[in-house]
Design a protein around this motif. Structure first.
Motif, PDB file in Angstrom:
ATOM      1  N   GLN A   6       0.844  -1.186  -0.203  1.00 14.77           N
ATOM      2  CA  GLN A   6       0.269   0.100   0.093  1.00 14.77           C
ATOM      3  C   GLN A   6       0.788   1.175   0.045  1.00 14.77           C
ATOM      4  O   GLN A   6       0.186   2.504  -0.493  1.00 14.77           O
ATOM      5  N   ILE A   7       2.028   1.211   0.563  1.00 14.29           N
ATOM      6  CA  ILE A   7       3.018   2.117   0.611  1.00 14.29           C
ATOM      7  C   ILE A   7       4.192   1.800   0.114  1.00 14.29           C
ATOM      8  O   ILE A   7       4.749   0.533   0.722  1.00 14.29           O
ATOM      9  N   SER A   8       5.220   2.516  -0.572  1.00 10.28           N
ATOM     10  CA  SER A   8       6.314   1.833  -0.965  1.00 10.28           C
ATOM     11  C   SER A   8       7.358   1.553   0.408  1.00 10.28           C
ATOM     12  O   SER A   8       7.348   2.265   1.224  1.00 10.28           O
ATOM     13  N   ARG A   9       8.257   0.502   0.092  1.00 11.15           N
ATOM     14  CA  ARG A   9       8.969   0.077   1.051  1.00 11.15           C
ATOM     15  C   ARG A   9      10.126   1.253   1.089  1.00 11.15           C
ATOM     16  O   ARG A   9      10.600   1.290   2.499  1.00 11.15           O
ATOM     17  N   ARG A  10      10.322   1.799   0.289  1.00 14.53           N
ATOM     18  CA  ARG A  10      11.413   2.934   0.326  1.00 14.53           C
ATOM     19  C   ARG A  10      11.098   4.297   1.542  1.00 14.53           C
ATOM     20  O   ARG A  10      11.592   4.545   2.402  1.00 14.53           O
TER      21      ARG A  10
END
Lengths: 158, 64
Positions: free
Chosen positions: A46-50
């Motif tokens: 849902q949200i980037s790992r970065r």
């Protein structure tokens, strides 16, 4: 963009988990459920790992939590320049959306009452509503993990 | 403090805390599984857990 160096050894999430596991030694069922929960934040997509990683590192820096700062999520690239900026709380090297995430993460540990509506809405504008909820949930537990490390570990300086 | 949510809720839901968790269904389910384990088992008495929960809510000025 800078390449990773020996100063930032990659570590798997499984190895990261090993840092906290002894704390839960008396409650393995609790530990198992915490791992499932924590891993879901990193794998839900849902949200980037970065974005998660830079917020996690900034909170680790705010707390001066060497346990959290000392590892890197293995498949996320954060340059040495960016790491230094995260250490200093200088977000100018990050893109507009990442800056919005970092500005809220910055206030989570000790200034949560000062987080403004506009700051939360900037995350929503940049990433969408679902991602904003996912990020804010994750940031809360990055703060929790630092507090666990700091409270439940020896206070001998590293 | 305000308890008015700052984000847009999922479609066809009200703007409350529970609705927002619908955005992160898998993660929320895992959290509540963890939270239930914490409350239902362990050596700490429930009244001690509740006392510390309420004190933490006051310290963080959390109306929930």
């Amino acid at each position: 963009m800078d390449k990773p160096t020996a100063s930032t050894p990659p570590t798997s999430i499984a190895n990261v988990a090993a840092l906290l596991q002894p704390i839960f030694g008396a409650r393995p069922e609790l530990w198992s459920r915490f791992q499932t929960f924590y891993d879901s934040m990193w794998t839900s997509g849902q949200i980037s790992r970065r974005v998660l990683e830079i917020c996690r590192l900034r909170i680790a820096s705010i707390h001066d939590c060497s346990a959290e700062w000392s590892f890197r999520t293995v498949d996320v690239f954060v340059s040495d320049v960016e790491l230094d900026a995260l250490r200093r709380g200088d977000f100018s090297a990050f893109d507009h959306c990442e800056q919005a995430a970092l500005h809220v993460a910055e206030k989570f540990p000790f200034q949560h009452d000062d987080i403004a509506d506009a700051e939360v809405q900037a995350i929503e504008a940049g990433y969408g509503s679902a991602a904003a909820v996912a990020l804010l949930t994750a940031v809360a537990f990055f703060d929790v993990r630092c507090r666990w490390h700091l409270v439940m570990s020896s206070n001998v300086p590293n | 403090m305000s308890t008015t949510p700052r984000l847009n809720p999922p479609p066809n839901t009200s703007a409350d805390f529970g609705s927002y968790l619908g955005y992160i269904g898998k993660t929320a389910a895992a959290f509540f599984d963890l939270y239930a384990e914490y409350w239902q088992r362990g050596v700490l008495p429930p009244d001690l857990k509740e006392t510390t929960r309420l004190r933490n809510a006051r310290i963080t000025d959390c109306g929930y």
